[in-house]
Each structure stands twice: as structure tokens, then as C-alpha cells.
Design an enzyme around this catalytic site. Structure first.
Site, PDB file in Angstrom:
ATOM      1  N   CYS A 270       0.838  -1.227  -0.132  1.00 51.66           N
ATOM      2  CA  CYS A 270       0.086   0.038  -0.079  1.00 51.66           C
ATOM      3  C   CYS A 270       1.037   1.293   0.008  1.00 51.66           C
ATOM      4  O   CYS A 270       0.304   2.131  -0.463  1.00 51.66           O
ATOM      5  CB  CYS A 270      -0.877  -0.056   1.128  1.00 51.66           C
ATOM      6  SG  CYS A 270      -1.796  -1.399   1.259  1.00 51.66           S
TER       7      CYS A 270
ATOM      8  N   HIS B 204      -3.404   7.428   2.699  1.00 50.40           N
ATOM      9  CA  HIS B 204      -3.758   5.948   2.212  1.00 50.40           C
ATOM     10  C   HIS B 204      -5.255   5.347   2.814  1.00 50.40           C
ATOM     11  O   HIS B 204      -5.334   5.715   3.950  1.00 50.40           O
ATOM     12  CB  HIS B 204      -2.737   4.919   2.477  1.00 50.40           C
ATOM     13  CG  HIS B 204      -3.183   3.373   2.332  1.00 50.40           C
ATOM     14  ND1 HIS B 204      -3.747   2.993   1.250  1.00 50.40           N
ATOM     15  CD2 HIS B 204      -3.096   2.544   3.250  1.00 50.40           C
ATOM     16  CE1 HIS B 204      -3.931   1.805   1.192  1.00 50.40           C
ATOM     17  NE2 HIS B 204      -3.621   1.374   2.508  1.00 50.40           N
TER      18      HIS B 204
ATOM     19  N   ASN C 250     -10.398  -0.267   0.403  1.00 56.12           N
ATOM     20  CA  ASN C 250      -9.020   0.043   0.304  1.00 56.12           C
ATOM     21  C   ASN C 250      -8.171  -0.431  -0.863  1.00 56.12           C
ATOM     22  O   ASN C 250      -8.342  -1.780  -1.144  1.00 56.12           O
ATOM     23  CB  ASN C 250      -8.216  -0.852   1.792  1.00 56.12           C
ATOM     24  CG  ASN C 250      -6.933  -0.654   1.508  1.00 56.12           C
ATOM     25  OD1 ASN C 250      -6.284  -0.343   0.688  1.00 56.12           O
ATOM     26  ND2 ASN C 250      -6.148  -1.221   2.560  1.00 56.12           N
TER      27      ASN C 250
HETATM   28  N1  ACO Z   1     -18.506  -8.850  10.262  1.00 56.34           N
HETATM   29  C1  ACO Z   1     -19.049  -9.283  11.524  1.00 56.34           C
HETATM   30  N2  ACO Z   1     -18.123  -9.502  12.445  1.00 56.34           N
HETATM   31  C2  ACO Z   1     -16.803  -9.523  12.053  1.00 56.34           C
HETATM   32  C3  ACO Z   1     -16.294  -9.443  10.768  1.00 56.34           C
HETATM   33  C4  ACO Z   1     -17.129  -8.970   9.889  1.00 56.34           C
HETATM   34  N3  ACO Z   1     -16.669  -8.471   8.743  1.00 56.34           N
HETATM   35  N4  ACO Z   1     -14.973  -9.420  11.056  1.00 56.34           N
HETATM   36  C5  ACO Z   1     -14.588  -9.750  12.308  1.00 56.34           C
HETATM   37  N5  ACO Z   1     -15.779  -9.732  12.688  1.00 56.34           N
HETATM   38  C6  ACO Z   1     -15.848 -10.277  14.241  1.00 56.34           C
HETATM   39  C7  ACO Z   1     -14.711 -11.209  14.865  1.00 56.34           C
HETATM   40  O1  ACO Z   1     -15.091 -12.494  14.485  1.00 56.34           O
HETATM   41  C8  ACO Z   1     -14.595 -10.803  16.240  1.00 56.34           C
HETATM   42  O2  ACO Z   1     -15.712 -11.591  16.859  1.00 56.34           O
HETATM   43  P1  ACO Z   1     -15.708 -12.192  18.453  1.00 56.34           P
HETATM   44  O3  ACO Z   1     -15.169 -11.036  19.323  1.00 56.34           O
HETATM   45  O4  ACO Z   1     -16.849 -12.874  18.525  1.00 56.34           O
HETATM   46  O5  ACO Z   1     -14.485 -13.156  18.132  1.00 56.34           O
HETATM   47  C9  ACO Z   1     -15.071  -9.437  16.156  1.00 56.34           C
HETATM   48  O6  ACO Z   1     -15.576  -9.242  15.008  1.00 56.34           O
HETATM   49  C10 ACO Z   1     -13.662  -8.619  16.375  1.00 56.34           C
HETATM   50  O7  ACO Z   1     -12.893  -8.954  15.359  1.00 56.34           O
HETATM   51  P2  ACO Z   1     -11.591  -8.523  15.048  1.00 56.34           P
HETATM   52  O8  ACO Z   1     -10.802  -9.150  13.973  1.00 56.34           O
HETATM   53  O9  ACO Z   1     -10.685  -8.464  16.298  1.00 56.34           O
HETATM   54  O10 ACO Z   1     -12.024  -6.831  14.567  1.00 56.34           O
HETATM   55  P3  ACO Z   1     -11.379  -5.430  14.818  1.00 56.34           P
HETATM   56  O11 ACO Z   1     -11.841  -4.802  15.606  1.00 56.34           O
HETATM   57  O12 ACO Z   1      -9.895  -5.709  14.974  1.00 56.34           O
HETATM   58  O13 ACO Z   1     -11.521  -5.048  13.385  1.00 56.34           O
HETATM   59  C11 ACO Z   1     -10.266  -4.467  11.294  1.00 56.34           C
HETATM   60  C12 ACO Z   1     -11.154  -5.573  12.228  1.00 56.34           C
HETATM   61  C13 ACO Z   1     -11.552  -3.545  10.752  1.00 56.34           C
HETATM   62  C14 ACO Z   1      -9.837  -5.350   9.902  1.00 56.34           C
HETATM   63  C15 ACO Z   1      -9.391  -3.720  11.936  1.00 56.34           C
HETATM   64  O14 ACO Z   1      -8.525  -4.538  12.585  1.00 56.34           O
HETATM   65  C16 ACO Z   1      -8.660  -2.918  11.062  1.00 56.34           C
HETATM   66  O15 ACO Z   1      -9.167  -2.179  10.248  1.00 56.34           O
HETATM   67  N6  ACO Z   1      -7.271  -3.077  10.968  1.00 56.34           N
HETATM   68  C17 ACO Z   1      -6.426  -2.487  10.012  1.00 56.34           C
HETATM   69  C18 ACO Z   1      -6.294  -3.264   8.858  1.00 56.34           C
HETATM   70  C19 ACO Z   1      -5.867  -2.426   7.562  1.00 56.34           C
HETATM   71  O16 ACO Z   1      -5.722  -1.425   7.581  1.00 56.34           O
HETATM   72  N7  ACO Z   1      -5.415  -3.286   6.973  1.00 56.34           N
HETATM   73  C20 ACO Z   1      -4.701  -2.799   5.631  1.00 56.34           C
HETATM   74  C21 ACO Z   1      -3.433  -1.983   5.732  1.00 56.34           C
HETATM   75  S1  ACO Z   1      -2.187  -2.267   4.738  1.00 56.34           S
HETATM   76  C22 ACO Z   1      -2.932  -2.369   3.288  1.00 56.34           C
HETATM   77  O17 ACO Z   1      -3.705  -1.364   3.083  1.00 56.34           O
HETATM   78  C23 ACO Z   1      -2.484  -3.600   2.510  1.00 56.34           C
END
Ligand code: ACO
Length: 320
Positions: free
Chosen positions: A111, A247, A277
């Protein structure tokens, strides 16, 4: 001389997939995705490829710059999802544009690809080696997403963003770049395994694996730090910046970055709500959005910043 952006363009696939559409094929909801990421829809390639999206974005950028493809002397592509390993993407785009006197190469920096590419373009311009450079980010990330991993696939989309650069008295003032290879496994995707007469490995399609919270914390810590560093280097204050073009990884992350910089969200344009993204394409895509909305005036000071796989980061401050 410095690298100055003369034109912008973007392209996205025809197929628009909303959060509600995804909720029909996996256990998720519009509410969860919107609340955690700000994404409402993304566009996924069905008929298009990385090169066709890139060519469309580049043609628009050339048109916006009032330049002909024959004037280009260098093309830099930033991608992790080319249509082919060989020939590489920038060569396919060079042929598609008929920019046959331009040299062309690809950069693979996840990215952060566009940020690395613009700093390389600026270095070439400063050295006097090239004057008219096309830089683009183009991705069909949907091909490397695990569509059974709801915590990652909902974030990403396909598309391309391009900028045309000309040597000028004003342009990119300075850049900072960084890499932390030790943190790399937080966001990975396997390549083809070794396969030759002396080694045999079973293999499946490679997919992105992401430790979401780790990447989130890394970005919110690193991006404001790199922006402050590049502003210090340029001797410009955050208040003098008209737009921070960040980004588009997660809208909540952009809000956290704005807060850490003590700047209003009005200065952080976004397209992630509609595109998801799109990795290396996301910065030139947002830039194109504000350019076409007539929000940029020559002389405006802008910051580009972001982070990505590697893990990597980068920031540039420039005069529009
Ligand atoms: N829909 C519903 N529930 C979901 C989903 C979904 N799509 N995805 C995960 N969950 C659930 C999980 O199962 C978990 O449930 P549990 O508590 O019962 O186990 C809960 O939601 C929390 O899951 P996490 O994975 O811990 O969710 P988090 O709060 O971390 O959010 C996210 C996930 C949005 C991906 C966040 O971590 C994030 O944005 N991180 C940055 C990622 C990023 O920017 N990546 C790209 C960067 S580099 C590039 O651009 C290539």
C-alpha cells in the site's frame, strides 16, 4: 527541478458490491463494516484486469495534464496484483498507451507503493535524468483475498489511480520512507512455492493474511510520526497544509491520525466509503477525486502519507 503533478486520473471496475451484497454471501452486516471501517461499497473486477484499469486511469491522467503519451520518458507502476508476473504491468501499460520512448518498471511496496514511486520520480527529476513521468498504482486485490475470511476481505477493492509528473520549479519538497521487515508477517501473502526437478511442494492459491489489530496500531502510531517528520524536514507546519491525502485503509484509522495531528477531518479527503482499500492505487484515487471536484489550486501545500505491507510507510510534502 522538482516533480510536479500536472494531471490525475482513476478507474474502477463496473461491478459495485455493497456491504449488504456481502452480507448475502458471508456472515457480516453493513452496520459492522461501516462502524469499524467506514467502507460502504467496493468495486470488484469481473471483466477488467489490473492493466485495463491502469490504462484507463493513465489515459485520464494524461488528458487531465494536457499531455501526449509520446512525451513520457518514464513510467512507474506500483502494484502487488499485476495480471502477469512477466511481462510486468508498467510494460503492458506502456504498450497500451503507445508510450514507446518511455522506460518502464514496477515497484512492489504494498500500500506504500505510490509513496515510494513519487519519491523515486522526484529523485529522477532532481537528477535531471527524466522530466515527464507517469506514476500509477493499480490493483485487483480481490484475486488475492480470502473470501472466507470476513475480517479482511470486506476491507479491500479493485481500481487504479494515476498521476502525470513534469519537471518544474515547484513540486515535491521532500519525502520520508521507512520499512520494518521484522514486522512484515503482520500482513502477508505467500508466493508460489519452490518447484523444480529437485523439490516438489503442494500449493494452493495464495491469499492475504492480516493481523488486523496489529496493523491498525502500527499505522496510527507510524503515519502521524512520519507526517511530523516530513513537515519538520520541509520547515512547514501542519496548519499550512490544505489537504492530507492519506492511504485509504480504514476511515477510523484516518480519523485517529487526524486527531493525533490536531487537524480537522475536513482536511482529510476520502474515497474509501465507495472504493474500499485499493492499496497502492488509493492515494492517487483520492487525489483525483479532489482534483476533479475543483478543490485544488496551484500553490496549495499537500501531504501524502500512508503505510502498508512490508511493513512500510512514507510521507511527502509537496506544492500542488
Ligand atoms: N462482520 C462481522 N463480524 C466480524 C467481521 C465482519 N466482517 N470480521 C470480524 N468480525 C468479528 C470477529 O469474529 C470478532 O468476533 P468475536 O469477538 O466474537 O471473536 C469481532 O468481530 C472482532 O474481530 P477483530 O478481527 O478483532 O476486529 P477488529 O476490531 O480488529 O476490526 C479490522 C477488524 C476492521 C480489520 C481492523 O482490525 C482494521 O481495520 N485493521 C487495520 C487493517 C488494515 O488497515 N489493513 C490494511 C493495511 S495495509 C494495506 O492497506 C494493504
Amino acid at each position: 527541478m522538482l516533480a510536479r503533478i500536472m494531471g490525475t486520473g482513476m478507474a474502477i471496475p463496473k461491478l459495485r458490491v455493497t456491504n449488504d451484497d456481502l452480507a448475502k454471501i458471508m456472515d457480516t452486516s453493513d452496520e459492522w463494516i461501516t462502524e469499524r471501517t467506514g467502507v460502504k461499497a467496493r468495486h470488484l473486477a469481473v471483466e477488467e484486469g489490473t492493466s485495463s484499469l491502469a490504462i484507463e486511469a493513465c489515459k485520464k491522467a494524461l488528458d487531465n495534464a494536457g499531455m501526449d503519451a509520446h512525451e513520457l520518458d518514464l513510467i512507474i507502476a506500483a502494484t502487488v496484483t499485476p495480471d502477469h508476473l512477466l511481462p510486468f504491468l508498467s510494460g503492458e501499460v506502456q504498450a497500451g498507451l503507445d508510450a514507446m520512448q518511455a522506460a518502464a518498471f514496477d515497484m512492489v511496496v504494498g500500500c506504500s507503493g505510490y509513496l515510494y514511486a513519487i519519491s523515486v520520480a522526484n529523485a529522477y527529476v532532481k537528477s535531471g535524468m527524466y522530466r515527464n513521468i507517469l506514476i500509477f498504482g493499480a490493483e485487483t486485490l480481490s484475486r488475492i483475498m480470502n473470501w472466507e475470511d470476513r475480517s479482511s476481505c470486506i476491507l479491500f477493492g479493485d481500481g487504479a489511480g494515476a498521476t502525470v509528473i513534469k519537471a518544474s520549479e515547484e513540486g515535491v519538497i521532500c519525502s520520508v520512507l521507512g520499512t520494518d521487515g521484522k514486522a512484515g508477517p503482520a500482513l502477508g501473502c505467500e508466493a508460489r512455492p519452490l518447484q523444480n526437478p529437485y523439490v516438489h511442494n503442494e500449493w494452493d492459491y495464495p491469499y492475504v493474511k492480516m493481523a488486523g489489530q496489529e496493523v491498525y496500531k502500527f499505522a496510527v502510531r507510524t503515519v502521524p510520526r512520519s507526517i511530523n517528520e516530513v513537515l519538520d524536514k520541509a520547515g512547514i507546519s501542519a496548519d499550512e497544509i490544505k489537504y492530507f491525502v492519506i492511504h485509504q485503509a480504514n476511515l477510523r484509522m484516518i480519523e485517529a491520525i487526524a486527531k493525533r495531528l490536531g487537524q480537522s477531518m475536513d482536511k482529510f479527503p476520502a474515497c474509501i466509503q465507495e472504493t474500499g482499500n485499493v492499496s497502492a492505487a488509493s492515494i492517487p484515487m483520492v487525489l483525483d477525486k479532489i482534483n476533479r471536484e475543483g478543490k485544488l489550486e496551484r500553490g496549495d501545500k499537500l501531504v501524502f502519507a500512508g503505510f502498508g505491507a512490508g511493513l512500510t510507510w512514507g510521507a511527502s510534502v509537496l506544492t500542488w
